[in-house]
Design an enzyme around this catalytic site. Structure first.
Site, PDB file in Angstrom:
ATOM      1  CG  HIS A  65       0.356   0.463   8.225  1.00  0.00           C
ATOM      2  ND1 HIS A  65      -0.356  -0.623   8.680  1.00  0.00           N
ATOM      3  CD2 HIS A  65      -0.441   1.555   8.378  1.00  0.00           C
ATOM      4  CE1 HIS A  65      -1.542  -0.220   9.110  1.00  0.00           C
ATOM      5  NE2 HIS A  65      -1.614   1.101   8.935  1.00  0.00           N
ATOM      6  CB  CYS A 135      -1.944  -3.540   7.326  1.00  0.00           C
ATOM      7  SG  CYS A 135      -0.220  -3.317   6.819  1.00  0.00           S
TER       8      CYS A 135
END
Length: 194
Positions: A65, A135
């Site tokens: 992430h 993301c």
């Protein structure tokens, strides 16, 4: 020096000629530079490194992430849309790695207009897709807008690495339904577009 993409965004964001001229004048006159960082988090907390050879038949160092840190805030994309928080302020805690992406002359005002525009179109929460539009897609695009640099390829290549395995293909229907949105952020554009 502005890139053609930055100039196009400025033109798009300016609702009239006067605002466009004011934004250009402010950007040309103010040589202020802002630091841009990439925060990298391993969502597996190290488990990918040990389990991926068994499950996928290849070594993965993490399930990544990422977020962009600029102007004193951390910006990321997830199932809720574009969000921000203080650096390291999500439930994920401090990042595992910080990459210095460079500096930008884009003002915070222009950047926030840019994010607002993205949040109304390309990066609405309902547009989130774990493998294709996540993301990392967001941070890669924002990094290019701010600095002209991409994020590391080991991050952007992760979905294709997973999907290139039989186990990855088998898990895809389940994984496609997952929307990651680290708790602790404030949604930039709260308008729901469903």
């Amino acid at each position: 020096m502005r890139s053609s993409k930055q100039s196009a965004v400025l033109l798009k964001l300016a609702t009239d000629k006067t605002r466009y001229i004011q934004l250009l004048h402010r950007m040309d006159k103010t040589p202020t530079r802002y630091n841009v960082q990439l925060y990298i988090y391993d969502l597996s907390r190290g488990m990918a490194r040990s389990l991926s050879p068994i499950m996928l038949g290849k070594q993965l160092d993490g399930i990544w992430h990422t977020a962009i840190v600029a102007y004193g805030d951390e910006f990321f994309f997830g199932g809720e849309g574009i969000s921000s928080c203080s650096p390291g302020g999500t439930m994920l805690g401090p990042p595992d790695t910080v990459v210095e992406l460079g500096e930008t002359e884009v003002s915070e005002e222009i950047f926030m207009d840019y994010l607002s525009s993205l949040g109304e179109s390309t990066y609405r929460g309902d547009k989130y897709r774990l493998f294709e539009h996540n993301c990392n897609t967001f941070t890669n695009e924002v990094s290019q807008f701010l600095t002209g640099r991409t994020i590391p390829s080991y991050i952007t290549d992760l979905p294709s690495e997973v999907l290139s395995t039989p186990f990855g293909q088998m898990l895809r229907p389940i994984l496609d339904s997952i929307h990651i949105a680290p708790p602790g952020g404030n949604v930039i554009n709260e308008r729901r577009n469903v």
